[in-house]
Design an enzyme around this catalytic site. Structure first.
Site, PDB file in Angstrom:
ATOM      1  N   THR A 254      -4.317  -3.283  -0.669  1.00  0.00           N
ATOM      2  CA  THR A 254      -4.406  -2.673   0.713  1.00  0.00           C
ATOM      3  C   THR A 254      -6.157  -2.682   0.678  1.00  0.00           C
ATOM      4  O   THR A 254      -6.755  -2.499  -0.418  1.00  0.00           O
ATOM      5  CB  THR A 254      -3.943  -1.235   0.969  1.00  0.00           C
ATOM      6  OG1 THR A 254      -4.800  -0.665   2.109  1.00  0.00           O
ATOM      7  CG2 THR A 254      -4.293  -0.156  -0.214  1.00  0.00           C
TER       8      THR A 254
ATOM      9  N   MET B 130     -11.899  -0.261   9.633  1.00  0.00           N
ATOM     10  CA  MET B 130     -10.768  -0.083   9.099  1.00  0.00           C
ATOM     11  C   MET B 130     -10.720   1.192   8.063  1.00  0.00           C
ATOM     12  O   MET B 130     -11.548   1.248   7.700  1.00  0.00           O
ATOM     13  CB  MET B 130      -9.547  -1.078   8.927  1.00  0.00           C
ATOM     14  CG  MET B 130      -9.165  -1.865  10.181  1.00  0.00           C
ATOM     15  SD  MET B 130      -8.060  -2.894   9.848  1.00  0.00           S
ATOM     16  CE  MET B 130      -7.299  -3.297  11.404  1.00  0.00           C
TER      17      MET B 130
ATOM     18  N   ARG C 165     -31.546  -1.047  20.021  1.00  0.00           N
ATOM     19  CA  ARG C 165     -30.249  -0.284  20.123  1.00  0.00           C
ATOM     20  C   ARG C 165     -29.545   0.446  19.272  1.00  0.00           C
ATOM     21  O   ARG C 165     -29.919   0.050  17.949  1.00  0.00           O
ATOM     22  CB  ARG C 165     -29.099  -1.634  20.669  1.00  0.00           C
ATOM     23  CG  ARG C 165     -29.444  -2.032  22.239  1.00  0.00           C
ATOM     24  CD  ARG C 165     -28.378  -3.086  22.271  1.00  0.00           C
ATOM     25  NE  ARG C 165     -28.514  -3.613  23.701  1.00  0.00           N
ATOM     26  CZ  ARG C 165     -28.349  -4.719  24.017  1.00  0.00           C
ATOM     27  NH1 ARG C 165     -27.812  -5.658  23.142  1.00  0.00           N
ATOM     28  NH2 ARG C 165     -28.257  -5.207  25.495  1.00  0.00           N
TER      29      ARG C 165
ATOM     30  N   ASP D 152      -7.543  -0.785   2.530  1.00  0.00           N
ATOM     31  CA  ASP D 152      -8.063   0.670   2.553  1.00  0.00           C
ATOM     32  C   ASP D 152      -8.316   1.550   1.327  1.00  0.00           C
ATOM     33  O   ASP D 152      -9.161   2.432   1.364  1.00  0.00           O
ATOM     34  CB  ASP D 152      -6.863   1.563   3.094  1.00  0.00           C
ATOM     35  CG  ASP D 152      -6.411   1.088   4.476  1.00  0.00           C
ATOM     36  OD1 ASP D 152      -7.090   0.526   5.158  1.00  0.00           O
ATOM     37  OD2 ASP D 152      -5.337   1.129   5.130  1.00  0.00           O
TER      38      ASP D 152
ATOM     39  N   GLY E 209       0.779  -1.429  -0.091  1.00  0.00           N
ATOM     40  CA  GLY E 209       0.031   0.095   0.127  1.00  0.00           C
ATOM     41  C   GLY E 209       0.955   1.273  -0.032  1.00  0.00           C
ATOM     42  O   GLY E 209       2.091   1.233  -0.567  1.00  0.00           O
TER      43      GLY E 209
HETATM   44  O1  F6P Z   1      -3.556  -0.555   6.014  1.00  0.00           O
HETATM   45  C1  F6P Z   1      -4.344  -1.571   6.544  1.00  0.00           C
HETATM   46  C2  F6P Z   1      -4.645  -1.477   7.703  1.00  0.00           C
HETATM   47  O2  F6P Z   1      -5.401  -2.640   8.203  1.00  0.00           O
HETATM   48  C3  F6P Z   1      -5.410  -0.151   8.204  1.00  0.00           C
HETATM   49  O3  F6P Z   1      -6.801  -0.107   7.852  1.00  0.00           O
HETATM   50  C4  F6P Z   1      -5.303  -0.174   9.684  1.00  0.00           C
HETATM   51  O4  F6P Z   1      -5.192   1.088  10.349  1.00  0.00           O
HETATM   52  C5  F6P Z   1      -3.780  -0.859   9.746  1.00  0.00           C
HETATM   53  O5  F6P Z   1      -3.735  -1.482   8.671  1.00  0.00           O
HETATM   54  C6  F6P Z   1      -3.882  -1.778  10.950  1.00  0.00           C
HETATM   55  O6  F6P Z   1      -2.316  -2.008  11.081  1.00  0.00           O
HETATM   56  P1  F6P Z   1      -1.691  -3.125  11.838  1.00  0.00           P
HETATM   57  O7  F6P Z   1      -2.096  -4.523  11.320  1.00  0.00           O
HETATM   58  O8  F6P Z   1      -0.283  -3.056  11.940  1.00  0.00           O
HETATM   59  O9  F6P Z   1      -2.463  -3.130  13.348  1.00  0.00           O
END
Ligand code: F6P
Length: 355
Positions: A134, A178, A171, A136, A111
């Site tokens: 990624t 993420m 609720r 993201d 990424g």
């Molecule tokens: O970049 C991918 C990701 O899953 C993000 O969405 C998240 O913020 C980060 O990595 C979490 O990182 P780690 O696996 O190092 O906790």
């Protein structure tokens, strides 16, 4: 003349589809007479000269596997933490290892962080190609990254499941999704899952505006609500820091979600439950879409190497996979534009973005 030899590594957070991409690069390379080695544990494997030969037998049976058979890490060659705890610039060692193996190219699957590191190596003379991966979906220069579709499907499924229990108990469910500093994942899953409120970093929220649609639903007899919040979402007035190296800022994300839950309970006098999906979104089998995308990108990558193209990321542009200069991509973050059609669609169906 001897055939080509290339290296491949996976770096940064893992995601479903990495093995499909390794397999695609490897098999398509073999069919062109190119040999392949895989460095273990990201850039650390390159620096420590730890690699395995990726022959066809090693590439067989991995298409549907989550994770990465090569292992990954967030190590940066220019700032590598050594066994002693000392942080050292290992770029020269990485270059040396590449040269001693007589590699013709190094393929880096990663990424944003990976693209910055890959570009540093390219500037030091290595022939680098990258593939955008990624969950993201925040890599510049490509329509989409592999891993995103799988994570979006997992988060959507989670929202579906939260609906039934939210309804039973009347609720409000806050589900944290993420996405690092961008909102693609929360936006996509929130829309697909029919979340009532979607909060993303690109649209700082006002907690009063988050409460309004929950109250309005209750007036209409809807006794539950779903709030999909990106881990990077922040209330209005909070500073947003786009710096990959700022660990303290990353930790602060979780406290924003929990603070939101608390404020919602106070303001709306409703029962709220919180679920952080976390790494569930990165695990398991890739979707058909991600397998296909990884295969398209990987095979195109091998084709480019055979044609002596380097210094590029292989990007998705519509139905094509095209080379984009690494220097145009490294360090660029692909955020959600505020006028993106997904946001317009959300607003059109009555989704609140807390603004
Ligand atoms: O970049 C991918 C990701 O899953 C993000 O969405 C998240 O913020 C980060 O990595 C979490 O990182 P780690 O696996 O190092 O906790």
């Amino acid at each position: 003349m001897a055939g080509k030899l290339i290296g491949i590594l996976t770096s940064g957070g893992d995601c479903p589809g990495l093995n499909a991409a390794i397999r695609a690069v490897g098999k398509a390379a073999h069919s062109r007479g190119i040999e392949v080695v895989g460095f273990l544990d990201g850039f650390r494997g390159l620096v420590e000269n730890r690699y395995i030969r990726l022959d066809n037998a090693r590439l067989s049976g991995i298409l549907t596997l989550g994770g990465t058979i090569l292992g990954t890490s967030r190590d940066k060659p220019h700032k590598m933490v050594m066994g002693s705890g000392e942080v050292m610039n290992m770029l020269p060692v990485a270059v040396d290892n590449y040269e001693r193996l007589h590699l013709d190219a190094l393929v880096c699957l990663g990424g944003n962080g990976t693209h910055k590191n890959a570009y540093r190596l390219a500037k030091d003379g290595l022939n680098i190609l990258t593939l955008p991966k990624t969950i993201d979906n925040d890599v510049a220069g490509t329509d989409v990254t592999f891993g995103f579709d799988t994570a979006m499907s997992i988060a959507t499924d989670a929202i579906d499941r939260l609906h039934t229990t939210a309804d039973s108990h009347q609720r409000t469910m806050v589900v944290e999704i993420m996405g690092h500093e961008v909102g693609w994942l929360a936006l996509g899953a929130g829309l697909a899952g029919g979340a009532d409120v979607i909060l993303i970093p690109e649209i700082p929220y006002d907690v009063e505006r988050v409460v309004e649609p929950i109250r309005a639903r209750s007036r209409r007899g809807k006794r539950f609500s779903i709030v999909a919040v990106a881990e990077g979402a922040r209330p209005q007035g909070e500073r947003v820091d786009h710096d990959d190296d700022d660990d303290a800022e990353e930790e602060a994300w979780h406290s924003h979600s929990l603070a939101l839950v608390q404020r919602l309970e106070e303001l709306a006098e409703i029962e709220v439950r919180f679920t952080a999906l976390g790494h569930l979104q990165r695990g398991g089998t890739p979707t058909a879409y991600d397998r296909l995308l990884a295969t398209r990108l990987g095979t195109r990558c091998a084709e480019l190497i055979a044609d002596d193209v380097g210094g590029v990321m292989v990007a998705v542009r519509g139905d094509d996979c095209v080379p984009v200069p690494l220097k145009e991509v490294a360090g660029e973050l692909r955020t959600v534009p505020k006028d993106h059609p997904w946001i317009a669609s959300g607003r059109a169906v009555g989704t609140s973005f807390g603004d």
